[in-house]
Scaffold this motif. Structure first.
Motif, PDB file in Angstrom:
ATOM      1  N   ASN A  68      43.159  48.555  33.140  1.00  0.00           N
ATOM      2  CA  ASN A  68      44.535  48.142  32.936  1.00  0.00           C
ATOM      3  C   ASN A  68      45.373  49.389  32.675  1.00  0.00           C
ATOM      4  N   GLN A  74      40.934  48.084  28.508  1.00  0.00           N
ATOM      5  CA  GLN A  74      40.640  46.832  29.218  1.00  0.00           C
ATOM      6  C   GLN A  74      40.169  47.202  30.625  1.00  0.00           C
ATOM      7  N   TRP A  76      37.443  46.114  34.155  1.00  0.00           N
ATOM      8  CA  TRP A  76      36.832  45.030  34.925  1.00  0.00           C
ATOM      9  C   TRP A  76      35.910  45.651  35.956  1.00  0.00           C
ATOM     10  N   ARG A  81      35.257  36.382  37.485  1.00  0.00           N
ATOM     11  CA  ARG A  81      36.659  35.978  37.432  1.00  0.00           C
ATOM     12  C   ARG A  81      37.547  37.162  37.067  1.00  0.00           C
ATOM     13  N   LYS A  82      38.698  37.259  37.702  1.00  0.00           N
ATOM     14  CA  LYS A  82      39.636  38.348  37.418  1.00  0.00           C
ATOM     15  C   LYS A  82      40.240  38.140  36.032  1.00  0.00           C
ATOM     16  N   PRO A  83      40.328  39.205  35.241  1.00  0.00           N
ATOM     17  CA  PRO A  83      41.013  39.086  33.951  1.00  0.00           C
ATOM     18  C   PRO A  83      42.515  38.836  34.168  1.00  0.00           C
ATOM     19  N   ASN A  84      43.168  38.321  33.155  1.00  0.00           N
ATOM     20  CA  ASN A  84      44.597  38.022  33.266  1.00  0.00           C
ATOM     21  C   ASN A  84      45.410  39.267  33.600  1.00  0.00           C
ATOM     22  N   TRP A  85      45.043  40.416  33.042  1.00  0.00           N
ATOM     23  CA  TRP A  85      45.834  41.618  33.318  1.00  0.00           C
ATOM     24  C   TRP A  85      45.736  42.010  34.797  1.00  0.00           C
ATOM     25  N   ASN A  87      45.332  39.747  37.318  1.00  0.00           N
ATOM     26  CA  ASN A  87      46.178  38.752  37.977  1.00  0.00           C
ATOM     27  C   ASN A  87      47.656  39.093  37.812  1.00  0.00           C
ATOM     28  N   ASP A  88      48.025  39.528  36.603  1.00  0.00           N
ATOM     29  CA  ASP A  88      49.423  39.882  36.348  1.00  0.00           C
ATOM     30  C   ASP A  88      49.842  41.084  37.194  1.00  0.00           C
TER      31      ASP A  88
END
Length: 101
Positions: A68, A74, A76, A81-85, A87-88
């Protein structure tokens, strides 16, 4: 040993004895395998515990490939599954290459 001439009780006892013997064979073979693995690890300067510590096969997250930009702690791996950050960032027009470490 003539199984045909044995009584049911004798056959059941024989079966219990065979099962017990099989368990002890398995235990001996596991102990021998562990000794061999420990010896192999020692030859490379490690203990067997050093090599298998934390490697349960479950929860092995792998190497992080993406971070991130707003919070580099943060990460990955790119699996699951993709983390929210992530996706954002993708919704904001960034690509995965922009997030690559």
């Amino acid at each position: 040993m003539d199984l045909e001439k044995m009584s049911k009780e004798e056959l059941e006892q024989l079966k219990k004895d065979v099962d017990k013997a099989l368990k002890t064979v398995d235990a001996r073979q596991k102990a021998e395998a562990k000794r061999a693995a420990e010896q192999a690890a020692r030859e490379y300067g490690f203990s067997l515990d050093d090599l298998v510590a934390g490697q349960t096969g479950k929860g092995n997250k792998g190497v992080a490939k993406y971070a991130n930009p707003a919070d580099p702690t943060q990460t990955w791996t790119g699996r699951g599954r993709k983390p929210n950050w992530v996706n954002d960032a993708l919704a904001a027009g960034k690509s995965l290459d922009d997030l690559a470490i």
